[in-house]
Every structure is written in structure tokens, then in C-alpha cells.
Scaffold this active site. Structure first.
Site, PDB file in Angstrom:
ATOM      1  N   GLN A 178       0.633  -0.989   0.054  1.00  8.00           N
ATOM      2  CA  GLN A 178      -0.014  -0.080  -0.168  1.00  8.00           C
ATOM      3  C   GLN A 178       0.922   1.233  -0.126  1.00  8.00           C
ATOM      4  OE1 GLN A 178      -3.145   0.224  -0.515  1.00  8.00           O
ATOM      5  NE2 GLN A 178      -3.616  -1.962  -0.190  1.00  8.00           N
ATOM      6  N   SER A 198       2.906  -5.348  -5.096  1.00  2.28           N
ATOM      7  CA  SER A 198       2.151  -5.586  -6.513  1.00  2.28           C
ATOM      8  C   SER A 198       1.943  -4.625  -7.120  1.00  2.28           C
ATOM      9  CB  SER A 198       0.668  -6.132  -5.865  1.00  2.28           C
ATOM     10  OG  SER A 198       0.591  -7.407  -5.196  1.00  2.28           O
ATOM     11  N   ALA A 199       1.999  -4.851  -8.525  1.00  2.00           N
ATOM     12  CA  ALA A 199       1.920  -3.704  -9.482  1.00  2.00           C
ATOM     13  C   ALA A 199       0.589  -3.122  -9.576  1.00  2.00           C
ATOM     14  CB  ALA A 199       2.200  -4.391 -10.872  1.00  2.00           C
ATOM     15  N   CYS A 329      -9.562  -8.802  -0.015  1.00  2.00           N
ATOM     16  CA  CYS A 329      -9.381 -10.141   0.343  1.00  2.00           C
ATOM     17  C   CYS A 329      -9.952 -10.719   1.508  1.00  2.00           C
ATOM     18  CB  CYS A 329      -7.530 -10.337   0.241  1.00  2.00           C
ATOM     19  SG  CYS A 329      -6.889  -9.913  -0.858  1.00  2.00           S
TER      20      CYS A 329
END
Length: 375
Positions: A178, A198-199, A329
Site C-alpha cells: 500500500q 504488487s504492480a 481479500c
């Protein structure tokens, strides 16, 4: 649709798409193949992208290991470290407010008979210093603490924590998913031995991320049991044919994020300040913000609308505005993050997360707040 769920994923930047397209149509070679031009071009593109991601942290290119995303990176690091270094000190320490891809791995380790310590947090959701000190006294193999929380945006001083762990011979990992692209992350101290990202959280493609696995002070690669065995790609840390177009997109997203880092941070701070001001102005009696409002990731606002059911509110807004109750998630469960900072179930069920991007506008925020008053 006005999109305020950027902690779940972000809109891909058109320049990222443009960078990816040649590797879907023309440059489709496998970078693990040899000699012919399509393979060499693919390999060069992967290494150029690896260097772009490395610049986000000021680390060496060969410390960037491409994965399918932060969830895989977290699994790779936690499982790999415990399998490799567990020995007689089979203990893992994680904070109570980690992402599910950390907490579920911790639960899996417990089921296998491993000792897992869950570090308490303070009323803001930041790792409690006394609890951390007590944890370090037990000398776990690995400590994993997120850099910034995905629900409240609260920041941990991971540089200080990592240094304290290093002084005790304890390995340190942080999930930086984040934070990357919203705050400065370079230079990354070597004491932060492992990092995940993460991209798709920085306007890149989904399905691609990285595990940063630092070398030791002598430049020797850190030994780590792989999660995926096979052809030995990614320095034997993660086998499998590389997703070249996604890697290229990741590299471009990293390049753009670094190019505009200060500008993006300031823009997110301005947008968040405007949103907070409008909400307090319009709903002074029912609005309460969760977590710290200062030492945090800019653009993530977790807010209670007292007396309002968050699920019903989001459904009423869903035709025009996208926001969430918390982590994508863990969407079916009440927030463990808000529970850990002391909120009641009713307070949790009246809380929503509004997560902004530098692509959002003041006008979108004003439209959202005006629409809320009508509801």
C-alpha cells in the site's frame, strides 16, 4: 462510475498499456530461451523492468524477484524463511493487523506445530513498542510487519524495527504493497531483508508483483526455499515462464511512480484533506475517523458513519461510486484491523474505507459528498 477503492486495485495507466502491447503482439519470445532475437529482446525487457522496480527501493536489480503479486511474495518469504532458517527456533512473529496473506500463512504454520507470536497494536493500529520489545526478547526467526495498513493507512516505522531486528540477528519482512507509489521508499536499508509488493496498486497490471530479497552485507544472496520448483527462473527463487508483458507493465508503472513521487504524495494529501473537511462539515454528528489522521499513507480514509450499516450504504452508492468496507481479500468478514484497535462490532459495521488515487479529482469528492447528503 467514480472510483474510490484504490487500495483494492488501481486503474492501469494508459502509458503502461502502451509499453505492454508490443510484448503481446510482436515481442512474444520466452526470455529463458537462447540466442534468437525474440528471446533476447524479451530477456532485455525483463532486466530493464527489474532495474526500474529496483529504483523504487534503491536496491540491486538482482534483489528483485518477480512473482504473481504480493500474496505470492508473502507466501514465498514467510514459508521460505521458516523452512530454511527455522531449525530449533521455529517461531514466527507477525502483527495482528497484517493482510490476510500474512495471517493465513501464520495460521498454516501453527497448524504444522510452529510457534507463532501475534504482536499487539495500539489504538491507532500501529505496532505497540512494548509488545515488539517483548517479542524480540523471544528471538523469533522472522518478524513480519506491514509498512502501511491497507484499511486505515496507518504507518509503522519499519526502518527502526528492521534495525532492531538486525541487531538481534532476527530477519525482518515488510509488506509494502500500500505504500509503494504513494510515499518515498528509497533507499531501503539492508536490514529490511525482505519486502513484498504488487504492480496493480500503483497503476500497473494485475497478476504481477515482486519479492525484494536482499543480499547480505558481503553481497551473498539470501538462501530461501522456493515456493514453486521448476526450471530455476528468478535466481532459483521462483520457477516458471516469466510473464514478460506484465513485467514490462510493472517496470513502466514503477518508472512513472518514481518520476512523480513527490507530486503524487502532495496530490493525495490534498485530496484526503479536502475529503475529511467535507465529511466533517456535512456530517459533524455522525462522522468519526478510524486510525491516525497524520502519520499515515495519504489517500486512505477509514471513516465511521454512526448509525449507518456499511454494507447497505455501499450498495446504495454502488451505481455511481466504488468504495469498500475494507480489504478486498477479507470482504466477507468484519475487519480484524478495526477490531484490533478496539472498535466494537457496531462501530466496525458502520465503517467504510475510501481510498483515493492521484487520478481522482476535487470535483469527484464534492460530487460524492453531495450525493451522501441526499441519501
Amino acid at each position: 462510475m467514480i472510483y474510490f477503492d484504490n487500495s483494492a486495485t488501481t486503474k492501469i495507466d494508459p502509458r503502461v498499456v502502451d509499453a505492454m502491447l508490443p510484448y503481446l503482439y510482436e515481442e512474444y519470445g520466452n526470455p529463458s530461451s537462447k540466442y534468437y532475437s525474440l528471446a533476447m529482446h524479451a530477456k532485455d525487457a525483463v532486466e530493464a523492468s527489474r532495474a526500474q522496480v529496483a529504483k523504487l527501493f534503491g536496491c540491486d536489480s538482482d534483489e528483485v524477484i518477480f512473482t504473481s503479486g504480493a500474496t505470492e511474495s508473502n507466501n514465498l518469504i514467510l514459508k521460505g524463511v521458516m523452512e530454511t532458517y527455522g531449525g530449533k527456533k521455529h517461531s514466527l512473529a507477525v502483527s495482528k493487523v497484517e493482510h490476510s496473506s500474512i495471517l493465513e500463512v501464520a495460521g498454516y504454520m501453527e497448524q504444522r506445530g510452529m510457534e507463532v507470536m501475534y504482536i499487539n497494536v495500539d489504538s491507532y493500529g500501529r505496532v505497540d513498542e512494548t509488545a515488539l520489545a517483548a517479542t524480540l526478547d523471544i528471538e523469533p526467526v522472522l518478524v513480519s510487519v506491514q509498512w502501511g495498513n491497507n484499511e486505515t493507512g496507518v504507518l509503522n516505522d519499519i526502518r527502526s524495527m528492521a534495525k532492531r531486528c538486525e541487531e538481534r540477528g532476527i530477519l525482518f519482512h515488510t509488506d509494502a504493497t500500500q505504500v509503494v507509489g504513494k510515499l518515498e521508499t528509497s533507499p531501503l536499508e539492508r536490514s529490511v531483508r525482505f519486502l513484498s509488493l504488487s504492480a496493480h496498486k500503483l497503476h500497473g497490471p494485475k497478476g504481477i508483483g515482486a519479492a525484494i530479497i536482499r543480499k547480505d552485507e558481503l553481497g551473498i544472496k539470501t538462501k530461501l526455499a522456493p515456493l514453486i520448483h521448476g526450471g530455476g527462473q528468478e535466481y532459483n527463487y521462483r520457477s516458471g515462464t516469466l510473464s514478460v508483458h506484465n513485467i514490462v507493465g510493472f517496470g513502466k508503472a514503477a518508472e512513472l511512480a518514481l518520476l512523480r513521487q513527490e507530486e503524487i504524495t502532495i496530490r493525495l494529501q490534498e485530496l484526503e484533506e479536502h475529503l475529511r473537511h467535507k465529511l466533517v462539515e456535512l456530517f459533524p454528528d455522525i462522522v468519526r475517523f478510524n486510525g491516525d489522521v497524520t502519520n499515515k499513507i495519504p489517500g486512505i480514509v477509514n471513516v465511521q458513519f454512526r448509525g449507518t450499516n456499511n454494507e447497505l450504504l455501499i450498495k446504495k452508492l454502488s451505481d455511481r461510486y466504488a468504495l469498500s468496507t475494507g480489504s478486498a481479500c477479507s470482504s466477507s468478514k468484519p475487519s480484524h484491523v478495526l477490531h484490533s484497535i478496539g472498535l466494537t462490532l457496531n462501530e466496525i459495521r458502520s465503517s467504510v474505507r475510501i481510498s483515493l488515487s492521484h487520478m481522482n479529482t476535487i470535483e469527484e469528492i464534492d460530487s460524492f459528498c453531495a450525493f451522501l447528503t441526499a441519501k
